[in-house]
Design a protein around this motif. Structure first.
Motif, PDB file in Angstrom:
ATOM      1  N   TYR A   1      -1.630   1.025   1.642  1.00 36.43           N
ATOM      2  CA  TYR A   1      -1.592   1.139   0.183  1.00 36.43           C
ATOM      3  C   TYR A   1      -2.140   2.476  -0.293  1.00 36.43           C
ATOM      4  CZ  TYR A   1      -2.511   0.235  -4.746  1.00 36.43           C
ATOM      5  OH  TYR A   1      -2.537   0.320  -6.114  1.00 36.43           O
TER       6      TYR A   1
ATOM      7  N   TYR B   1      -2.340   4.962  -4.069  1.00 32.59           N
ATOM      8  CA  TYR B   1      -2.112   4.957  -5.519  1.00 32.59           C
ATOM      9  C   TYR B   1      -2.344   6.362  -6.092  1.00 32.59           C
ATOM     10  CZ  TYR B   1      -7.090   5.388  -6.493  1.00 32.59           C
ATOM     11  OH  TYR B   1      -8.379   5.857  -6.571  1.00 32.59           O
TER      12      TYR B   1
ATOM     13  N   GLU C   1       1.789   3.382  -5.373  1.00 32.78           N
ATOM     14  CA  GLU C   1       1.845   2.835  -6.723  1.00 32.78           C
ATOM     15  C   GLU C   1       1.368   3.879  -7.720  1.00 32.78           C
ATOM     16  OE1 GLU C   1       0.961  -1.486  -8.707  1.00 32.78           O
ATOM     17  OE2 GLU C   1      -0.457  -0.753  -7.213  1.00 32.78           O
TER      18      GLU C   1
ATOM     19  N   SER D   1      -4.387  -4.584  -6.706  1.00 36.20           N
ATOM     20  CA  SER D   1      -3.258  -4.269  -5.830  1.00 36.20           C
ATOM     21  C   SER D   1      -3.698  -4.142  -4.379  1.00 36.20           C
ATOM     22  CB  SER D   1      -2.578  -2.965  -6.277  1.00 36.20           C
ATOM     23  OG  SER D   1      -1.909  -3.126  -7.492  1.00 36.20           O
TER      24      SER D   1
END
Length: 239
Positions: A52, A54, A79, A153
């Motif tokens: 992940y 961001y 993201e 998230s």
């Protein structure tokens, strides 16, 4: 946290058998789809653990900072928050992640640019769309709202699996990666083989095959190998 062996087995089952996002979603009881993602290049089937990343506020500073540490073989989920229709990255980031960091694919919760180059290299990227306008690379101010969203998230995507193909993107959250999922994945794949046999060979209707599942009441209509597999992978609850 899930047993790492089960996680690897699930990834191997999906990858080895090229189980589609449609079938994975079926195994998840029609759930798991991440909406609005489209492949930049068609023809890929990718599955792997999520890494992940961001970024926010019209800047990709944090993106550049975080991708230094993405693990090889992962699928990078990027993201963007409050980026106002600007591309999160372009050719350089894609090349760095896919060629040098050896990631399997990039899933972009936002837009990308340098599309002519991304298409030329056939990079496996799924995104919301494209634009020529990119984010800045300056350090943005801290944002409490973004921090809260990122924490949510990260909890959702950490230790999860992503599957991506021409139909879109499906997320298997960590709580759902277990022995039951392995069984259901094997079942939905076999079920599709049975359905095609019933329609193509037995010339049954889709209603008779898919809705009534008449082969369940009369499994002898199936070839011996399909009968055996059906007994082996039949889930505890009927589909």
């Amino acid at each position: 946290m899930n047993d790492s062996s089960v996680v690897l087995e699930v990834i191997n089952i999906i990858e080895r058998n090229r189980i589609s996002t449609s079938q994975v979603s079926d195994a998840l009881n029609k759930e798991g789809v991440l909406n609005n993602f489209r492949p930049l290049v068609y023809g890929y089937h990718k599955v792997g653990l999520v890494s992940y990343v961001y970024t926010h506020s019209n800047s990709n500073y944090h993106l550049h900072q975080q991708i230094e540490n993405v693990p090889e073989g992962s699928i990078v989920y990027i993201e963007g928050f409050n980026c106002e229709g600007k591309a999160l990255f372009g050719e350089l980031v894609a090349k760095y992640l896919l060629l040098y960091k050896r990631c399997k694919a990039i899933i972009v919760g936002g837009l990308v640019r340098d599309v002519h180059s991304l298409l030329k290299e056939r990079y496996p990227i799924w995104s919301f769309g494209t634009t020529p306008i990119g984010c800045s690379n300056s350090l943005p101010e801290s944002n409490d709202y973004v921090n809260e969203q990122v924490n949510q998230s990260r909890a959702r995507f950490e230790n999860a699996i992503i599957v991506a193909d021409d139909s879109g993107v499906v997320l298997i959250e960590k709580e759902k990666i277990n022995e039951s999922l392995k069984q259901r994945l094997q079942f939905v794949e076999l079920q599709e083989d049975i359905w095609f046999y019933c329609i193509d060979t037995l010339k049954w209707s889709t209603y008779e095959t898919i809705c009534r599942k008449s082969y369940m009441n009369n499994p002898l209509v199936l070839p011996a190998n399909l009968q055996t597999k059906l007994k082996e992978v039949m889930p505890d609850e009927s589909e």
